[in-house]
Design a protein around this motif. Structure first.
Motif, short mmCIF file in Angstrom:
data_model
loop_
_atom_site.label_atom_id
_atom_site.label_comp_id
_atom_site.label_asym_id
_atom_site.label_seq_id
_atom_site.Cartn_x
_atom_site.Cartn_y
_atom_site.Cartn_z
N UNK A 167 0.84 -1.20 0.00
CA UNK A 167 0.00 0.00 0.00
C UNK A 167 0.88 1.26 0.00
N UNK A 168 0.35 2.33 -0.61
CA UNK A 168 0.93 3.67 -0.44
C UNK A 168 -0.13 4.56 0.18
N UNK A 169 0.33 5.61 0.84
CA UNK A 169 -0.55 6.53 1.56
C UNK A 169 -0.26 7.94 1.08
N UNK A 170 -1.34 8.74 0.88
CA UNK A 170 -1.11 10.12 0.47
C UNK A 170 -1.13 11.04 1.69
N UNK A 171 -0.97 12.34 1.46
CA UNK A 171 -0.85 13.30 2.57
C UNK A 171 -2.10 13.34 3.44
#
Length: 553
Positions: free
Chosen positions: A390-394
């Motif tokens: 997974x990636x996470x944004x601001x």
């Protein structure tokens, strides 16, 4: 009562027969006359002898007798066929466990065995798999020998189909048939599952891509394939839209940064059943991998700024996390949570989204996997470890990047990861019943008593007030009664036993589907009620039907 009534009927028929054999009806006097003793046994002329036949050595019978005899024979044959089909179905659906009467001295000294399938399996990348299995009391065997666990690093069901289609009940394989529907990058990215950035197959979806760009003019894209090579950020006009077998996916802009580095979160998921669906995550830790170069100033030509490769930056080299991970001994997950709380963010927003994203992914692919597993004797021989990245944004929004079948479990490049990998393996093998508290020479139960000692009817009993109600004691029609003991089918009992043993042996694993019976799952539980109470049951969505099957556990 039934037997007594049958006896009474037989007596009545016998008396009538004896009475008829001793009298004769006189039509002129309209009364019965007793026959003389010498006439009682006088042979009677047969008026229908011309319509009688010899059949099967039974003597002379008439045409009506022939019909009755044929009907009886037909019913007997039909009954035999039904019994055969029922036995054949049961043997295929629920393999019978044979309890050994005696354990030979040779078998008593023998350990349970595991076999390995893959390329260069002794090159070292499976070192921790071997170590954990050996610590659990297993010994390595060849594929041709009798094994309890098959650890396949490659997808085994094409090459080994003939060996795997009729597995014994105690044998386990670390993949599910059809798991590629989750781990194939193109299939996953273009599945339309929430939490996955918009993606387009090339060249099939070129027109959809151009329409999307008209609405999202500032969107950036990466072009990928199943081998995950050659990834770079490009504008749509710079993409190669003639390469078959690739897909174009929107890039997640404004990623969350820690000490200036972009990172991804690797979550280890364990699927233990597909019908009904049961999925867990290893909750003891997650792997954090950081890009070697700081994200800003951003340059799409420098892949180390936004692509996590084999030479990633480990957690213990990130200053803001090092104090938690090294100095305080936190896990990677708790180190990230502590840092986010320190910066005023709620880490639970990330973890809750990850759980929900995984539920959607497995529910979406479950029907396809069930279809693939239908070619095998049983669906209960399989389990699967997958790492989702997974990636996470601001804004702490979570996105699925990919799912890895046979994820890397080698600490050769980063030795401190050894503990993580071995704990993942130990917890997973405990969950699926391979790492057992009861030791023997095989995973096969040695006796009925041994099985009952671990799980019995009282461990499966639920909702005592509901099941003791008049409604459930009189019928199983109500959905509220379906988990009561009188309403359980043998197959459901087996499923519930598996689920109970998983719950007991889960160690540091957390079940994410079916969700737990708490406030966070109220929406799911209400959904069950709404679906059951619907008057148009055949119109349930596939996702509803999948959920209802898994709700039983």
């Amino acid at each position: 009562m039934f037997e007594r009534e049958c006896l009474q009927a037989s007596f009545v028929n016998s008396d009538m027969y004896r009475f008829a054999s001793k009298v004769k009806y006189n039509s002129q006097n309209a009364e019965y006359e007793h026959l003389p003793e010498e006439k009682k046994n006088r042979p009677v002329r047969c008026d229908t002898c011309w319509n009688t036949y010899h059949a099967f050595g039974l003597g002379r019978i008439n045409s009506r007798g022939i019909f009755v005899l044929f009907l009886v024979v037909f019913c007997v044959i039909l009954m035999i066929l039904n019994v055969y089909e029922l036995h054949h179905f049961d043997s295929n659906s629920h393999p019978v466990v044979s309890w050994p009467d005696k354990v030979s001295e040779k078998n008593a000294l023998r350990k349970p065995g595991f076999a390995v399938y893959g390329k260069n399996v002794d090159a070292g990348y499976l070192k921790h798999v071997y170590l954990v299995l050996e610590r659990l009391g297993f010994e390595r065997r060849n594929e041709s020998e009798d094994w309890d666990v098959l650890w396949a690093h490659l997808y085994p069901f094409r090459v080994l189909y003939s060996s795997l289609k009729n597995l014994k009940p105690h044998q386990k394989v670390n993949h599910f048939p059809g798991s590629g529907y989750i781990t194939q990058k193109v299939d996953l990215a273009t599945s339309g599952i929430p939490y996955i950035p918009r993606a387009f197959r090339i060249p099939a979806d070129i027109e959809k891509l151009f329409q999307y760009v008209k609405v999202n003019a500032d969107a950036l894209f990466v072009q990928k394939s199943n081998d995950h090579r050659g990834i770079s950020i490009k504008k749509v006009e710079d993409l190669n839209l003639e390469v078959k077998g690739t897909f174009v996916q929107e890039y997640v802009s404004r990623p969350l940064l820690i000490d200036g580095h972009k990172f991804d979160i690797g979550v280890y998921t364990i699927q233990t059943s597909i019908d009904p669906l049961r999925v867990y995550i290893y909750n003891g830790d997650m792997i954090l991998r950081f890009c070697p170069e700081k994200y800003h100033p951003f340059d799409p030509n420098v892949l180390d700024k936004y692509v996590v490769g084999d030479d990633y930056l480990p957690t213990w080299e990130v200053p803001s996390l090092k104090k938690y991970y090294i100095d305080l001994g936190f896990s990677m997950k708790e180190s990230l949570s502590a840092h986010l709380r320190y910066t005023g963010k709620d880490p639970n927003k990330i973890w809750d989204q990850i759980d929900d994203a995984l539920r959607h992914t497995y529910l979406k692919t479950e029907p396809l996997m069930i279809k693939s597993a239908s070619n095998y004797r049983s669906k209960r021989n399989f389990f699967e470890l997958v790492r989702f990245d997974f990636v996470v944004d601001e804004d702490l929004n979570v996105y699925i990047m990919e799912a890895n079948m046979s994820p890397n479990l080698s600490s050769q490049h980063f030795p401190p990861n050894r503990i993580l990998y071995e704990q993942v393996l130990f917890n997973m093998l405990s969950l699926v019943g391979v790492g057992r508290r009861i030791h023997g020479n095989s995973l096969r139960p040695r006796s009925r008593e041994e099985e009952v000692m671990q799980v019995t009817d009282k461990n499966l009993a639920v909702f005592p007030d509901v099941c003791a109600s008049k409604l459930c004691r009189s019928s199983c029609v109500s959905p509220d009664c379906q988990l009561c003991k009188p309403c359980l089918t043998p197959e459901t009992v087996d499923v519930l036993k598996d689920a109970y043993m998983e719950h007991i042996n889960r160690q540091d694993c957390k079940r994410i589907f079916p969700p737990h019976m708490n406030s966070a799952a109220c929406e799911w539980n209400q959904r069950v009620t709404d679906v059951f109470s619907s008057s148009s049951l055949p119109k349930r969505s596939p996702e509803d039907r999948n959920f209802l099957r898994s709700k039983k556990t």
